[in-house]
Design an enzyme around this catalytic site. Structure first.
Site, PDB file in Angstrom:
ATOM      1  N   VAL A  98       0.847  -1.202   0.000  1.00  0.00           N
ATOM      2  CA  VAL A  98       0.000   0.000   0.000  1.00  0.00           C
ATOM      3  C   VAL A  98       0.882   1.251   0.000  1.00  0.00           C
ATOM      4  O   VAL A  98       0.647   2.192  -0.769  1.00  0.00           O
ATOM      5  CB  VAL A  98      -0.972   0.000   1.199  1.00  0.00           C
ATOM      6  CG1 VAL A  98      -1.681   1.342   1.336  1.00  0.00           C
ATOM      7  CG2 VAL A  98      -1.986  -1.134   1.074  1.00  0.00           C
TER       8      VAL A  98
ATOM      9  N   LYS B  13       2.400   1.919  -3.384  1.00  0.00           N
ATOM     10  CA  LYS B  13       1.438   2.475  -4.341  1.00  0.00           C
ATOM     11  C   LYS B  13       1.061   3.908  -3.988  1.00  0.00           C
ATOM     12  O   LYS B  13       0.919   4.758  -4.863  1.00  0.00           O
ATOM     13  CB  LYS B  13       0.182   1.598  -4.392  1.00  0.00           C
ATOM     14  CG  LYS B  13      -0.839   2.029  -5.405  1.00  0.00           C
ATOM     15  CD  LYS B  13      -0.331   1.849  -6.811  1.00  0.00           C
ATOM     16  CE  LYS B  13      -1.386   2.242  -7.825  1.00  0.00           C
ATOM     17  NZ  LYS B  13      -0.853   2.261  -9.172  1.00  0.00           N
ATOM     18  N   GLU B  14       0.904   4.169  -2.704  1.00  0.00           N
ATOM     19  CA  GLU B  14       0.449   5.491  -2.265  1.00  0.00           C
ATOM     20  C   GLU B  14       1.520   6.573  -2.390  1.00  0.00           C
ATOM     21  O   GLU B  14       1.227   7.674  -2.831  1.00  0.00           O
ATOM     22  CB  GLU B  14      -0.048   5.433  -0.814  1.00  0.00           C
ATOM     23  CG  GLU B  14      -1.352   4.682  -0.630  1.00  0.00           C
ATOM     24  CD  GLU B  14      -2.561   5.435  -1.151  1.00  0.00           C
ATOM     25  OE1 GLU B  14      -2.449   6.600  -1.572  1.00  0.00           O
ATOM     26  OE2 GLU B  14      -3.655   4.840  -1.134  1.00  0.00           O
ATOM     27  N   SER B  15       2.755   6.275  -1.947  1.00  0.00           N
ATOM     28  CA  SER B  15       3.749   7.354  -1.842  1.00  0.00           C
ATOM     29  C   SER B  15       5.158   6.980  -2.277  1.00  0.00           C
ATOM     30  O   SER B  15       6.048   7.829  -2.207  1.00  0.00           O
ATOM     31  CB  SER B  15       3.817   7.832  -0.384  1.00  0.00           C
ATOM     32  OG  SER B  15       4.424   6.827   0.423  1.00  0.00           O
TER      33      SER B  15
ATOM     34  N   TYR C 294      -5.588   0.626  -8.914  1.00  0.00           N
ATOM     35  CA  TYR C 294      -5.034   0.697  -7.568  1.00  0.00           C
ATOM     36  C   TYR C 294      -5.164  -0.660  -6.870  1.00  0.00           C
ATOM     37  O   TYR C 294      -4.190  -1.202  -6.337  1.00  0.00           O
ATOM     38  CB  TYR C 294      -5.789   1.783  -6.791  1.00  0.00           C
ATOM     39  CG  TYR C 294      -5.427   1.940  -5.342  1.00  0.00           C
ATOM     40  CD1 TYR C 294      -4.413   2.797  -4.952  1.00  0.00           C
ATOM     41  CD2 TYR C 294      -6.131   1.262  -4.360  1.00  0.00           C
ATOM     42  CE1 TYR C 294      -4.099   2.972  -3.613  1.00  0.00           C
ATOM     43  CE2 TYR C 294      -5.823   1.426  -3.021  1.00  0.00           C
ATOM     44  CZ  TYR C 294      -4.808   2.276  -2.651  1.00  0.00           C
ATOM     45  OH  TYR C 294      -4.507   2.431  -1.322  1.00  0.00           O
TER      46      TYR C 294
END
Length: 182
Positions: free
Chosen positions: A59, A62-64, A172
């Site tokens: 996660v 993917k997020e940051s 996502y």
């Protein structure tokens, strides 16, 4: 017109290619170092919430891309791109007085809030055979949207991800599940 000799042109191409590869390599090393510097914290916080650290790492990737200072266009903050409203809900549930969204730039705080929310989403979808796609979709697009999408496919879990109408959310969910399985 001025022309380069063939050997000189090839030499320039090789030098440029070598420079580009060096830059890409250095960037990759920097990213790997940044990611691994958080390993112990990710493992600890994940286990506190009964989560798999590999999922949380997927996660965060993917997020940051493990950037502690990341800020999203919609107001998301930090490693797990936590929304301020979500963080305030987490802080309220934890009884944290004086919490402000700026605290989300602290990696520990960001992880605590983000993992808490993902755990909550997994629990909310625990009646599904595989709650993970639902929880990830909720993390990305919100519970209200996921409830609509689930209703639209008549709770057919096999069709859920394929029928998410937001292409970014569908991608996502697929990207995180793929990275998690790796």
């Amino acid at each position: 017109m001025f022309e380069f000799s063939r050997p000189a042109t090839l030499k320039i191409i090789y030098v440029n290619l070598a420079c580009a590869l060096l830059i890409v390599g250095l960037a990759a090393v920097s990213l790997v170092r940044r990611a691994h510097s958080l390993d112990e914290m990710i493992v600890r916080v994940s286990r506190e919430h009964g989560m798999d650290p590999r999922l949380i790492s997927a996660v965060i990737w993917k997020e940051s891309r493990f950037d502690r200072a990341a800020q999203g266009k919609a107001g998301e903050i930090g490693l797990m791109q936590v929304m301020p409203e979500t963080a305030m809900e987490w802080a309220g549930a934890r009884g944290l007085a004086g919490f402000t969204p700026e605290h989300l730039f602290d990696p520990e705080t960001n992880l605590q809030a983000g993992v808490w929310y993902l755990r909550k989403a997994l629990d909310e979808w625990s009646t599904k055979d595989n709650p993970l796609p639902y929880a990830l979709a909720q993390y990305n697009a919100g519970r209200r949207n996921v409830l609509k999408w689930d209703e639209a496919v008549k709770s057919d879990e096999a069709r859920f991800v394929k029928n998410i109408p937001f292409p970014g959310t569908a991608r996502y969910v697929r990207d995180i599940i793929t990275r998690y399985r790796m």
